[in-house]
Design a protein around this motif. Structure first.
Motif, PDB file in Angstrom:
ATOM      1  N   ASN A 103       0.805  -1.223   0.000  1.00 43.01           N
ATOM      2  CA  ASN A 103       0.000   0.000   0.000  1.00 43.01           C
ATOM      3  C   ASN A 103       0.836   1.271   0.000  1.00 43.01           C
ATOM      4  OD1 ASN A 103      -2.275  -1.477  -0.171  1.00 43.01           O
ATOM      5  ND2 ASN A 103      -3.002  -1.093   1.901  1.00 43.01           N
ATOM      6  N   ALA A 104       1.906   1.298  -0.788  1.00 42.67           N
ATOM      7  CA  ALA A 104       2.698   2.513  -0.973  1.00 42.67           C
ATOM      8  C   ALA A 104       2.244   3.187  -2.259  1.00 42.67           C
ATOM      9  CB  ALA A 104       4.179   2.178  -1.036  1.00 42.67           C
ATOM     10  N   ASP A 105       1.014   3.665  -2.248  1.00 39.14           N
ATOM     11  CA  ASP A 105       0.391   4.178  -3.462  1.00 39.14           C
ATOM     12  C   ASP A 105       1.121   5.429  -3.959  1.00 39.14           C
ATOM     13  OD1 ASP A 105      -1.350   4.208  -5.508  1.00 39.14           O
ATOM     14  OD2 ASP A 105      -3.014   5.101  -4.411  1.00 39.14           O
ATOM     15  N   GLY A 106       1.195   5.574  -5.258  1.00 36.01           N
ATOM     16  CA  GLY A 106       1.789   6.767  -5.840  1.00 36.01           C
ATOM     17  C   GLY A 106       3.151   6.524  -6.449  1.00 36.01           C
ATOM     18  N   ASP A 107       3.827   5.477  -6.043  1.00 41.00           N
ATOM     19  CA  ASP A 107       5.136   5.161  -6.613  1.00 41.00           C
ATOM     20  C   ASP A 107       4.951   4.646  -8.034  1.00 41.00           C
ATOM     21  OD1 ASP A 107       7.580   3.516  -7.202  1.00 41.00           O
ATOM     22  OD2 ASP A 107       8.146   4.209  -5.200  1.00 41.00           O
ATOM     23  N   SER A 108       5.878   4.995  -8.912  1.00 38.71           N
ATOM     24  CA  SER A 108       5.763   4.566 -10.309  1.00 38.71           C
ATOM     25  C   SER A 108       5.887   3.056 -10.451  1.00 38.71           C
ATOM     26  CB  SER A 108       6.836   5.256 -11.155  1.00 38.71           C
ATOM     27  OG  SER A 108       8.135   4.906 -10.689  1.00 38.71           O
ATOM     28  N   LEU A 109       6.474   2.393  -9.453  1.00 35.12           N
ATOM     29  CA  LEU A 109       6.636   0.940  -9.507  1.00 35.12           C
ATOM     30  C   LEU A 109       5.452   0.198  -8.892  1.00 35.12           C
ATOM     31  CD1 LEU A 109      10.387   0.654  -8.417  1.00 35.12           C
ATOM     32  CD2 LEU A 109       9.473   0.497 -10.741  1.00 35.12           C
ATOM     33  N   THR A 110       4.526   0.928  -8.294  1.00 32.40           N
ATOM     34  CA  THR A 110       3.432   0.299  -7.553  1.00 32.40           C
ATOM     35  C   THR A 110       2.564  -0.576  -8.461  1.00 32.40           C
ATOM     36  OG1 THR A 110       3.330   2.065  -5.912  1.00 32.40           O
ATOM     37  CG2 THR A 110       1.361   0.727  -6.177  1.00 32.40           C
ATOM     38  N   ILE A 111       2.298  -1.793  -7.984  1.00 30.35           N
ATOM     39  CA  ILE A 111       1.456  -2.753  -8.692  1.00 30.35           C
ATOM     40  C   ILE A 111       0.132  -2.868  -7.950  1.00 30.35           C
ATOM     41  CG2 ILE A 111       1.205  -5.176  -9.374  1.00 30.35           C
ATOM     42  CD1 ILE A 111       4.279  -5.305  -9.521  1.00 30.35           C
ATOM     43  N   LYS A 112      -0.962  -2.724  -8.671  1.00 30.85           N
ATOM     44  CA  LYS A 112      -2.298  -2.833  -8.074  1.00 30.85           C
ATOM     45  C   LYS A 112      -2.805  -4.256  -8.293  1.00 30.85           C
ATOM     46  CE  LYS A 112      -3.432   2.045  -8.582  1.00 30.85           C
ATOM     47  NZ  LYS A 112      -3.437   2.283  -7.136  1.00 30.85           N
ATOM     48  N   ALA A 113      -3.239  -4.869  -7.203  1.00 32.55           N
ATOM     49  CA  ALA A 113      -3.637  -6.277  -7.265  1.00 32.55           C
ATOM     50  C   ALA A 113      -4.976  -6.492  -6.566  1.00 32.55           C
ATOM     51  CB  ALA A 113      -2.563  -7.141  -6.615  1.00 32.55           C
ATOM     52  N   LEU A 114      -5.570  -7.653  -6.818  1.00 35.28           N
ATOM     53  CA  LEU A 114      -6.895  -7.966  -6.273  1.00 35.28           C
ATOM     54  C   LEU A 114      -6.935  -9.393  -5.734  1.00 35.28           C
ATOM     55  CD1 LEU A 114      -9.034  -6.605  -9.259  1.00 35.28           C
ATOM     56  CD2 LEU A 114      -8.915  -5.550  -6.984  1.00 35.28           C
ATOM     57  N   ASN A 115      -7.304  -9.553  -4.470  1.00 35.35           N
ATOM     58  CA  ASN A 115      -7.769 -10.839  -3.972  1.00 35.35           C
ATOM     59  C   ASN A 115      -9.266 -10.911  -4.238  1.00 35.35           C
ATOM     60  OD1 ASN A 115      -5.275 -11.671  -2.921  1.00 35.35           O
ATOM     61  ND2 ASN A 115      -5.673 -10.752  -0.933  1.00 35.35           N
ATOM     62  N   VAL A 116      -9.799 -12.129  -4.391  1.00 32.16           N
ATOM     63  CA  VAL A 116     -11.235 -12.317  -4.596  1.00 32.16           C
ATOM     64  C   VAL A 116     -11.741 -13.217  -3.474  1.00 32.16           C
ATOM     65  CG1 VAL A 116     -13.025 -12.865  -6.271  1.00 32.16           C
ATOM     66  CG2 VAL A 116     -10.738 -12.278  -7.078  1.00 32.16           C
ATOM     67  N   VAL A 117     -12.750 -12.719  -2.719  1.00 33.71           N
ATOM     68  CA  VAL A 117     -13.154 -13.380  -1.480  1.00 33.71           C
ATOM     69  C   VAL A 117     -14.671 -13.562  -1.450  1.00 33.71           C
ATOM     70  CG1 VAL A 117     -12.948 -13.360   1.036  1.00 33.71           C
ATOM     71  CG2 VAL A 117     -11.278 -12.089  -0.356  1.00 33.71           C
ATOM     72  N   GLY A 118     -15.110 -14.792  -1.229  1.00 31.31           N
ATOM     73  CA  GLY A 118     -16.532 -15.092  -1.068  1.00 31.31           C
ATOM     74  C   GLY A 118     -16.741 -16.062   0.069  1.00 31.31           C
ATOM     75  N   MET A 119     -17.956 -16.085   0.631  1.00 31.67           N
ATOM     76  CA  MET A 119     -18.192 -16.922   1.803  1.00 31.67           C
ATOM     77  C   MET A 119     -19.541 -17.626   1.743  1.00 31.67           C
ATOM     78  SD  MET A 119     -18.190 -15.830   5.844  1.00 31.67           S
ATOM     79  CE  MET A 119     -16.446 -15.507   5.866  1.00 31.67           C
ATOM     80  N   ILE A 120     -19.554 -18.866   2.199  1.00 30.43           N
ATOM     81  CA  ILE A 120     -20.809 -19.548   2.524  1.00 30.43           C
ATOM     82  C   ILE A 120     -21.082 -19.231   3.986  1.00 30.43           C
ATOM     83  CG2 ILE A 120     -22.008 -21.746   2.711  1.00 30.43           C
ATOM     84  CD1 ILE A 120     -20.187 -22.842   0.530  1.00 30.43           C
ATOM     85  N   ASP A 121     -22.096 -18.431   4.213  1.00 31.21           N
ATOM     86  CA  ASP A 121     -22.381 -17.898   5.550  1.00 31.21           C
ATOM     87  C   ASP A 121     -23.326 -18.851   6.277  1.00 31.21           C
ATOM     88  OD1 ASP A 121     -22.471 -16.292   7.725  1.00 31.21           O
ATOM     89  OD2 ASP A 121     -23.430 -14.582   6.754  1.00 31.21           O
ATOM     90  N   ASN A 122     -22.739 -19.763   7.052  1.00 26.54           N
ATOM     91  CA  ASN A 122     -23.500 -20.748   7.808  1.00 26.54           C
ATOM     92  C   ASN A 122     -23.722 -20.252   9.237  1.00 26.54           C
ATOM     93  OD1 ASN A 122     -23.799 -22.686   5.723  1.00 26.54           O
ATOM     94  ND2 ASN A 122     -21.667 -23.283   5.969  1.00 26.54           N
ATOM     95  N   PRO A 123     -24.491 -20.965  10.071  1.00 28.50           N
ATOM     96  CA  PRO A 123     -24.825 -20.462  11.408  1.00 28.50           C
ATOM     97  C   PRO A 123     -23.649 -20.323  12.370  1.00 28.50           C
ATOM     98  CG  PRO A 123     -26.351 -22.189  10.735  1.00 28.50           C
ATOM     99  CD  PRO A 123     -25.243 -22.192   9.744  1.00 28.50           C
TER     100      PRO A 123
END
Length: 420
Positions: A103-123
């Protein structure tokens, strides 16, 4: 109203109620549907259109959005910070001995990435995490073992195979009546240094203390004829070995490795004192090369692995909170090499010696005449009992050294001269 009319009306009312009930219930996947789904997801993720899914690239972002769409189609609850997505930035260090900065945003070398998260919401409150990384090497570059023209590295086994299993597990487990939550995470940046999983455990979207166990799939697409399946992390909880054996109804040949440390995303969770398992069908001669393509995958084998992990996950649902145990960091014992033999070891081989699973052209082994399937039993006068003794023997050589290697080829024992 006649009695017969009353009976007929009652029957239709019951039948309509049954149809509504069945329509509201998730359908159980057949084996054929499971195999078909695995193939469909793998083909998309490993297509040329995604250009190797390198972290921060257009292809990786497209893969992330595809995974999010599949989570939505399986009716998972979004578990990211923006729907199913958890965005993070990484700025690689110019010094190879320093860690990248998150999260060092603004640097020319900065790489933006995405995790993808989902849940089965049980009791229940406890969570079982199932993960796989979706990134790969793009057009090669650092990490590629390809020599020659720049080509797309589609990464069908590494790790479109693991993500395909992840997606089908989400669909399959949704139909089960379970108490504990199940979180599915597709990580980015694994090939860069476990970026996505490292970011998640330090910026979790759930309480880490509620995570009961983490199951990781990385390269599960090439189950061989011996049905050898490596399971790392079996020493991270006392229950793992018994549980793995009890649910191995498909006669998989399990090779259990105790350590919770390794070059994949389960390590990030192990370092948070969470019991882990990592499933792996072995390295091969297409590893980190453009030739790791969908036509070489064993989809029936992937189906067996998906069914196996389903049974393990269901059994965890009824188990009490798992005890965590620390394991030896086997990577600390790994010798440093100044030379290479130029072979791909067969990590699934559990016999005496080190079996060769591939030979690189132009390297010492190839020049000497070693072949795929040869079992190295002696190197430079040192007996080779297993992978570790092979690595220790190899670490003693410098560039320009010559020595002798002894291999078993079928029933023959052969000697070859090697020049490093």
């Amino acid at each position: 109203m006649k009695q017969s009319d009353i009976q007929l009306s009652t029957f239709f009312t019951f039948f309509l109620a049954l149809l509504i009930f069945c329509a509201c219930q998730p359908n159980e996947l057949s084996r054929q549907d499971l195999t078909s789904g695995l193939k469909k997801h793998t083909i998309f993720l490993a297509s040329d259109e995604l250009e190797g899914r390198e972290t921060g690239s257009r292809g990786a972002e497209e893969a992330a959005r595809y995974i999010a769409q599949q989570f939505e189609a399986s009716h998972l609850t979004p578990g990211g910070t923006n729907g199913y997505l958890q965005a993070f930035d990484v700025t690689p260090s110019m010094n190879p001995h320093e860690k990248p900065e998150m999260n060092a945003d603004g640097d020319s070398l900065t790489i933006k990435a995405l995790n993808v998260v989902g849940m089965i919401d049980n009791p229940g409150d406890q969570v079982i995490v199932i993960g796989a990384h979706y990134d790969h090497l793009g057009y090669g570059g650092f990490g590629s073992l390809h020599r020659g023209d720049t080509l797309i590295h589609n990464g069908a086994d590494d790790n479109a195979s693991g993500v395909a299993v992840l997606l089908m597990l989400a669909e399959k487990l949704k139909s089960k009546k379970l108490n504990q939550d199940i979180m599915f995470i597709a990580f980015s940046g694994e090939e860069k240094g476990l970026w996505g999983s490292n970011y998640f455990v330090k910026n979790p979207t759930i309480e880490l203390k509620n995570i009961k166990a983490m199951i990781n799939m990385d390269m599960v697409g090439r189950l061989n004829e011996e049905r050898s399946l490596v399971v790392h992390g079996t020493g991270t909880s006392p229950v793992w070995e018994q549980l793995l054996g009890a649910h191995n109804t498909d006669n998989l040949s399990l090779i259990m490795k105790p350590s919770g440390m390794g070059p994949s995303d389960h390590t990030s969770f192990y370092l948070q004192d969470i019991p882990v398992l990592h499933f792996f069908t072995g390295q091969h001669e297409d590893y980190h090369k453009p030739t790791d393509d969908v036509d070489k995958l064993n989809y029936e084998g992937m189906t067996d692995i998906a069914e196996y992990i389903t049974r393990i996950t269901i059994s965890l649902d009824s188990a009490s909170k798992m005890e965590f145990t620390k394991t030896k960091d086997e990577s600390q014992d790994t010798p440093r090499f100044k030379v290479t033999l130029g072979v791909i070891p067969d990590y699934l081989y559990d016999g005496k010696g080190m079996r060769i699973d591939g030979v690189s052209e132009g390297k010492p082994a190839s020049k000497a005449g070693l072949q795929k399937g040869d079992v190295v039993v002696k190197l430079g006068g040192e007996n080779v009992e297993d992978m570790m003794s092979y690595m220790k023997a190899l670490s003693r050589f410098n560039e320009g050294d010559t020595t002798t290697v002894v291999v078993k080829r079928g029933e023959e024992q052969l000697n070859y001269s090697i020049e490093f």
